[in-house]
Write a protein that holds these residues in place. Structure first.
Motif, PDB file in Angstrom:
ATOM      1  N   TYR A  29     -23.093 -21.486 -66.910  1.00  0.00           N
ATOM      2  CA  TYR A  29     -22.444 -22.557 -67.747  1.00  0.00           C
ATOM      3  C   TYR A  29     -20.956 -22.546 -67.055  1.00  0.00           C
ATOM      4  CZ  TYR A  29     -25.746 -23.185 -71.463  1.00  0.00           C
ATOM      5  OH  TYR A  29     -27.013 -23.434 -72.189  1.00  0.00           O
ATOM      6  N   SER A  30     -20.642 -23.694 -66.563  1.00  0.00           N
ATOM      7  CA  SER A  30     -19.166 -23.919 -66.346  1.00  0.00           C
ATOM      8  C   SER A  30     -18.117 -23.855 -67.456  1.00  0.00           C
ATOM      9  CB  SER A  30     -18.788 -25.330 -65.402  1.00  0.00           C
ATOM     10  OG  SER A  30     -18.989 -26.291 -66.331  1.00  0.00           O
ATOM     11  N   MET A  80     -25.511 -17.945 -86.067  1.00  0.00           N
ATOM     12  CA  MET A  80     -24.977 -17.633 -84.666  1.00  0.00           C
ATOM     13  C   MET A  80     -25.593 -18.386 -83.733  1.00  0.00           C
ATOM     14  SD  MET A  80     -25.337 -13.445 -84.684  1.00  0.00           S
ATOM     15  CE  MET A  80     -24.076 -13.004 -84.061  1.00  0.00           C
ATOM     16  N   LEU A  81     -25.061 -18.338 -82.379  1.00  0.00           N
ATOM     17  CA  LEU A  81     -25.406 -18.995 -81.156  1.00  0.00           C
ATOM     18  C   LEU A  81     -25.508 -17.808 -80.168  1.00  0.00           C
ATOM     19  CD1 LEU A  81     -26.125 -21.126 -78.999  1.00  0.00           C
ATOM     20  CD2 LEU A  81     -23.717 -21.623 -78.664  1.00  0.00           C
ATOM     21  N   TRP A  82     -26.644 -17.656 -79.397  1.00  0.00           N
ATOM     22  CA  TRP A  82     -26.691 -16.703 -78.504  1.00  0.00           C
ATOM     23  C   TRP A  82     -26.875 -17.117 -77.133  1.00  0.00           C
ATOM     24  CZ3 TRP A  82     -29.133 -11.085 -79.818  1.00  0.00           C
ATOM     25  CH2 TRP A  82     -28.682 -10.935 -81.021  1.00  0.00           C
ATOM     26  N   TYR A  83     -26.469 -16.958 -76.166  1.00  0.00           N
ATOM     27  CA  TYR A  83     -26.841 -17.289 -74.729  1.00  0.00           C
ATOM     28  C   TYR A  83     -26.282 -16.307 -73.573  1.00  0.00           C
ATOM     29  CZ  TYR A  83     -21.893 -18.499 -73.599  1.00  0.00           C
ATOM     30  OH  TYR A  83     -20.416 -18.421 -73.498  1.00  0.00           O
ATOM     31  N   SER A  84     -27.017 -16.427 -72.499  1.00  0.00           N
ATOM     32  CA  SER A  84     -26.389 -15.673 -71.420  1.00  0.00           C
ATOM     33  C   SER A  84     -26.085 -16.605 -70.338  1.00  0.00           C
ATOM     34  CB  SER A  84     -27.489 -14.533 -71.047  1.00  0.00           C
ATOM     35  OG  SER A  84     -28.852 -15.211 -70.272  1.00  0.00           O
ATOM     36  N   SER A  85     -25.008 -15.908 -69.659  1.00  0.00           N
ATOM     37  CA  SER A  85     -24.457 -16.677 -68.276  1.00  0.00           C
ATOM     38  C   SER A  85     -23.757 -15.869 -67.523  1.00  0.00           C
ATOM     39  CB  SER A  85     -23.464 -17.761 -68.841  1.00  0.00           C
ATOM     40  OG  SER A  85     -23.126 -18.671 -67.977  1.00  0.00           O
ATOM     41  N   PRO A  86     -24.484 -15.581 -66.193  1.00  0.00           N
ATOM     42  CA  PRO A  86     -25.523 -16.258 -65.718  1.00  0.00           C
ATOM     43  C   PRO A  86     -26.718 -15.734 -66.458  1.00  0.00           C
ATOM     44  CG  PRO A  86     -24.174 -15.344 -63.824  1.00  0.00           C
ATOM     45  CD  PRO A  86     -23.568 -14.763 -65.290  1.00  0.00           C
ATOM     46  N   CYS A  87     -27.714 -16.747 -66.397  1.00  0.00           N
ATOM     47  CA  CYS A  87     -28.872 -16.419 -67.486  1.00  0.00           C
ATOM     48  C   CYS A  87     -30.119 -15.858 -67.088  1.00  0.00           C
ATOM     49  CB  CYS A  87     -29.262 -18.113 -67.895  1.00  0.00           C
ATOM     50  SG  CYS A  87     -30.749 -18.151 -68.873  1.00  0.00           S
ATOM     51  N   ASN A  88     -30.476 -14.976 -67.681  1.00  0.00           N
ATOM     52  CA  ASN A  88     -31.767 -14.416 -67.352  1.00  0.00           C
ATOM     53  C   ASN A  88     -32.939 -15.169 -68.422  1.00  0.00           C
ATOM     54  OD1 ASN A  88     -34.088 -12.769 -67.282  1.00  0.00           O
ATOM     55  ND2 ASN A  88     -33.016 -10.819 -68.107  1.00  0.00           N
ATOM     56  N   HIS A 104     -17.466 -17.945 -63.298  1.00  0.00           N
ATOM     57  CA  HIS A 104     -17.737 -17.312 -64.176  1.00  0.00           C
ATOM     58  C   HIS A 104     -16.655 -17.738 -65.338  1.00  0.00           C
ATOM     59  CE1 HIS A 104     -19.562 -14.530 -67.162  1.00  0.00           C
ATOM     60  NE2 HIS A 104     -18.366 -14.387 -67.334  1.00  0.00           N
ATOM     61  N   ALA A 105     -17.157 -18.135 -66.393  1.00  0.00           N
ATOM     62  CA  ALA A 105     -16.426 -18.507 -67.360  1.00  0.00           C
ATOM     63  C   ALA A 105     -16.731 -17.712 -68.771  1.00  0.00           C
ATOM     64  CB  ALA A 105     -16.175 -19.805 -67.712  1.00  0.00           C
ATOM     65  N   SER A 106     -15.693 -17.312 -69.853  1.00  0.00           N
ATOM     66  CA  SER A 106     -16.285 -16.738 -71.002  1.00  0.00           C
ATOM     67  C   SER A 106     -15.807 -17.667 -72.055  1.00  0.00           C
ATOM     68  CB  SER A 106     -15.356 -15.354 -71.001  1.00  0.00           C
ATOM     69  OG  SER A 106     -15.977 -14.681 -69.852  1.00  0.00           O
ATOM     70  N   MET A 107     -16.748 -17.743 -73.026  1.00  0.00           N
ATOM     71  CA  MET A 107     -16.482 -18.560 -74.441  1.00  0.00           C
ATOM     72  C   MET A 107     -15.015 -18.042 -75.000  1.00  0.00           C
ATOM     73  SD  MET A 107     -17.535 -21.160 -76.260  1.00  0.00           S
ATOM     74  CE  MET A 107     -19.081 -21.410 -76.073  1.00  0.00           C
ATOM     75  N   ALA A 108     -14.943 -16.491 -74.882  1.00  0.00           N
ATOM     76  CA  ALA A 108     -13.947 -16.220 -75.808  1.00  0.00           C
ATOM     77  C   ALA A 108     -12.525 -16.429 -75.074  1.00  0.00           C
ATOM     78  CB  ALA A 108     -14.102 -14.774 -75.804  1.00  0.00           C
ATOM     79  N   SER A 109     -12.669 -16.983 -73.868  1.00  0.00           N
ATOM     80  CA  SER A 109     -11.293 -17.286 -73.176  1.00  0.00           C
ATOM     81  C   SER A 109     -10.566 -18.590 -73.889  1.00  0.00           C
ATOM     82  CB  SER A 109     -11.527 -17.715 -71.777  1.00  0.00           C
ATOM     83  OG  SER A 109     -12.157 -18.844 -71.577  1.00  0.00           O
ATOM     84  N   PHE A 110     -11.342 -19.107 -74.608  1.00  0.00           N
ATOM     85  CA  PHE A 110     -10.770 -20.548 -75.281  1.00  0.00           C
ATOM     86  C   PHE A 110     -10.155 -19.759 -76.718  1.00  0.00           C
ATOM     87  CE2 PHE A 110     -14.502 -22.529 -73.268  1.00  0.00           C
ATOM     88  CZ  PHE A 110     -14.007 -23.229 -72.437  1.00  0.00           C
ATOM     89  N   GLU A 111      -9.018 -20.078 -77.048  1.00  0.00           N
ATOM     90  CA  GLU A 111      -8.083 -19.753 -78.066  1.00  0.00           C
ATOM     91  C   GLU A 111      -8.849 -19.991 -79.559  1.00  0.00           C
ATOM     92  OE1 GLU A 111      -3.550 -19.993 -80.043  1.00  0.00           O
ATOM     93  OE2 GLU A 111      -3.971 -21.097 -77.932  1.00  0.00           O
ATOM     94  N   ASP A 112      -9.433 -21.236 -79.399  1.00  0.00           N
ATOM     95  CA  ASP A 112     -10.043 -21.692 -80.700  1.00  0.00           C
ATOM     96  C   ASP A 112     -11.400 -20.660 -80.988  1.00  0.00           C
ATOM     97  OD1 ASP A 112     -11.383 -23.018 -78.791  1.00  0.00           O
ATOM     98  OD2 ASP A 112     -10.833 -24.994 -79.835  1.00  0.00           O
ATOM     99  N   TYR A 150     -24.551 -10.312 -66.274  1.00  0.00           N
ATOM    100  CA  TYR A 150     -24.892 -10.747 -64.959  1.00  0.00           C
ATOM    101  C   TYR A 150     -23.644 -11.172 -64.231  1.00  0.00           C
ATOM    102  CZ  TYR A 150     -30.032  -9.868 -65.380  1.00  0.00           C
ATOM    103  OH  TYR A 150     -31.285  -9.251 -65.583  1.00  0.00           O
ATOM    104  N   GLU A 151     -22.511 -11.186 -64.941  1.00  0.00           N
ATOM    105  CA  GLU A 151     -21.283 -11.592 -64.363  1.00  0.00           C
ATOM    106  C   GLU A 151     -20.875 -11.844 -63.036  1.00  0.00           C
ATOM    107  OE1 GLU A 151     -16.424 -10.989 -65.281  1.00  0.00           O
ATOM    108  OE2 GLU A 151     -17.980  -9.829 -66.204  1.00  0.00           O
ATOM    109  N   HIS A 152     -21.062 -10.591 -62.421  1.00  0.00           N
ATOM    110  CA  HIS A 152     -20.666 -10.519 -60.849  1.00  0.00           C
ATOM    111  C   HIS A 152     -21.648 -10.787 -59.988  1.00  0.00           C
ATOM    112  CE1 HIS A 152     -16.988  -8.451 -62.044  1.00  0.00           C
ATOM    113  NE2 HIS A 152     -17.608  -7.601 -62.536  1.00  0.00           N
ATOM    114  N   ILE A 153     -22.712 -11.088 -60.598  1.00  0.00           N
ATOM    115  CA  ILE A 153     -23.924 -11.651 -59.493  1.00  0.00           C
ATOM    116  C   ILE A 153     -23.932 -13.203 -59.547  1.00  0.00           C
ATOM    117  CG2 ILE A 153     -26.372 -11.414 -58.843  1.00  0.00           C
ATOM    118  CD1 ILE A 153     -26.504  -8.565 -60.413  1.00  0.00           C
TER     119      ILE A 153
END
Length: 395
Positions: free
Chosen positions: A182-183, A168-176, A218-226, A208-211
Motif C-alpha cells: 500500500y502506498s 479492528m482492521l488488520w493488514y500486511s504491507s508488503p503483503c503475505n 514503504h509507508a506506515s499507517m501510524a505515520s499519520f497524526e490522526d 516484510y518492510e525491508h523486502i
C-alpha cells in the motif's frame, strides 16, 4: 475415552503453510524429491555480525529471565529503528517484545477483542490472521480483492465492510501472500474512511518492510497524526534478517494496548529468549543496507519466477512489489481434469502439484482467496527453475 478437548481447540484449523511443509517432509521421508516452495522462510543464513552478537551474549552470561516486554536496550534499539525507518516516535512504554510477530499479533487480539467483535481482513491475508481472531472470539470479516487491483482493498470496500460491530482492521504491507504494498496515498485514503469510525483500531503488519523492490516506498499507517493513537505497528526480524528461528517480534502501540499485551504475555510466555534479544539489538542498530544483498537476490528470483510462470497457460500473475512470494490466479484450471484428477478449487490444485510435480505450494483458500496459490521464491535459482519446469509439465 471421549474427546476431552475444548471446543476452542477442536474448532481451530491447523496452519496451512505448516501443514503443507509437514506433508512435504513426509513425502521426502518416503524417498520423493520434493521441492519446497511453501514456507515463508529466507534460504539465507543469519548474517555473521548478528551471530557474533549472540555469541558475545553467551560469553557475557546472558542466561536469566528477561523482562516481560523486552530488554531496555532492545526497546531502545526498536525505538531508534521506528524513528529511522518509519518516522515514528515511541516511548519505551509503547514497545513490547514477543516470541515472534505471531505472538505479538495474538497478544493484540486477546487484549483488544471481545466476543462478537468484527475484524476486517483484506483478502488475501496472512494465513493465521483469521484463526488468531477466532481464538479471541472475534469474527473475521473478509474483504475480497483481485489480481486486477493488485490485491489491495479500496476505500469503498473498507467503508462497505464496516458495521457497528467493527473493532479492528488488520493488514500486511508488503503483503503475505501477494507481495502487494500500500502506498502512502492509498493508506491515507483508507485512513480518511476510518476517521468516520473512531472505534476501529488498526493492526499494520510490517514484517516484510525491508523486502521492498523499490516501486512503492514503504509507508506506515501510524505515520499519520490522526491514526497514530489507534494503530498497532507489528514488526520483527524473521524475514528481512533471515532469523525465522530466533523468534523475536515486537509492536509499537498506544500505551494502553502495550500495557495490556505486557500483562497477557506475563501470564503466558513471559520474556523472549535472552540470547536472541541481544542479537536483535545489533540487527536493528545496524543499517538496513547490510541486508540489501538478500533483497537484491530476491528481486532477481522474482524476475525469474515471473518469466517462467508467465510461460504456463492458465497462470495469471501480477508483479509483486515486496516480500518473496507470487500469488498467481489459477482458477482457469477449476472444473478441468489434469491427468485424470478433477480440479475443483485451489486446494485440489496445490495437492495435485505436490503429488504429480513433487512441488509444495500453499492453497489460496488458506489466505482467504480461493483463486490462487502461494509460491515462495525463497529458494535457489536451480530449485525455482526445476520446480516451475515440473509444474509446467503436469498442467
Amino acid at each position: 475415552m471421549s474427546n476431552q478437548l475444548s471446543d476452542r481447540i477442536n474448532n481451530l484449523v491447523p496452519s496451512a503453510t505448516l501443514a503443507m511443509a509437514a506433508k512435504a517432509r513426509e513425502l521426502r521421508a518416503e524417498g520423493k524429491d520434493i521441492i519446497g516452495l511453501s514456507l515463508g522462510e529466507p534460504d539465507f543464513n543469519t548474517p555473521d555480525y548478528i551471530k557474533e552478537a549472540a555469541k558475545q551474549a553467551i560469553d557475557e552470561n546472558y542466561n536469566s529471565y528477561t523482562p516481560v516486554d523486552g530488554y531496555v536496550e532492545l526497546k531502545s534499539a526498536i525505538i531508534t529503528k521506528f524513528k529511522r525507518d518509519n518516522g515514528l516516535t515511541y516511548e519505551p512504554s509503547q514497545i513490547v517484545v514477543s516470541t515472534g510477530a505471531k505472538q505479538a499479533l495474538y497478544n493484540v487480539a486477546q487484549a483488544c477483542l471481545n466476543k462478537g467483535d468484527e475484524v476486517i481482513l483484506p483478502c488475501p491475508y496472512w494465513v493465521s490472521y483469521a484463526d488468531i481472531v477466532k481464538l479471541a472470539e472475534g469474527v473475521p470479516i473478509e474483504v475480497k480483492t483481485s489480481i486486477e487491483s493488485d490485491f489491495k482493498m479500496t476505500p469503498e470496500q473498507l467503508e462497505a465492510a464496516i458495521t457497528p460491530k467493527t473493532k479492528m482492521l488488520w493488514y500486511s504491507s508488503p503483503c503475505n501472500p501477494s507481495g502487494s504494498i500500500y502506498s502512502k496515498a492509498e493508506l491515507r485514503a483508507l485512513a480518511d474512511v476510518l476517521q468516520k469510525h473512531p472505534q476501529i483500531v488498526v493492526v499494520s503488519d510490517e514484517i516484510y518492510e525491508h523486502i521492498n523492490y523499490g516501486v512503492t516506498e514503504h509507508a506506515s499507517m501510524a505515520s499519520f497524526e490522526d491514526m497514530y493513537d489507534r494503530t498497532v505497528t507489528v514488526n520483527g526480524v524473521a524475514k528481512a534478517f533471515a532469523m525465522t528461528g530466533w523468534r523475536i517480534g515486537y509492536i509499537g502501540a498506544p500505551s494502553y494496548i502495550a500495557r495490556a499485551c505486557n500483562k497477557l504475555q506475563g501470564q503466558v510466555t513471559s520474556g523472549a529468549n535472552c540470547i536472541a534479544q541481544r542479537a536483535v539489538i545489533t540487527a536493528l542498530e545496524e543499517s538496513p543496507e547490510r541486508i540489501k544483498y538478500m533483497v537484491d537476490e530476491f528481486k532477481n528470483r522474482r524476475k525469474l519466477i515471473l518469466e517462467l510462470l508467465n510461460e504456463i497457460d492458465g497462470f495469471e500473475c501480477n508483479e509483486p512489489e515486496g516480500a518473496f512470494y507470487v500469488f498467481p490466479n489459477i482458477s482457469s484450471f477449476f472444473g478441468k481434469e489434469l491427468n485424470g484428477v478433477k480440479i475443483n478449487n485451489a486446494s485440489d490444485f496445490a495437492i495435485y502439484i505436490l503429488e504429480h510435480a513433487n512441488v509444495a505450494t500453499v492453497t489460496g483458500d488458506a489466505f482467504g482467496n480461493g483463486n490462487g496459490i502461494r509460491i515462495s521464491y525463497a529458494a535457489s535459482v536451480e530449485q525455482i527453475k526445476e520446480a516451475i519446469s515440473r509444474i509446467k509439465a503436469v498442467v
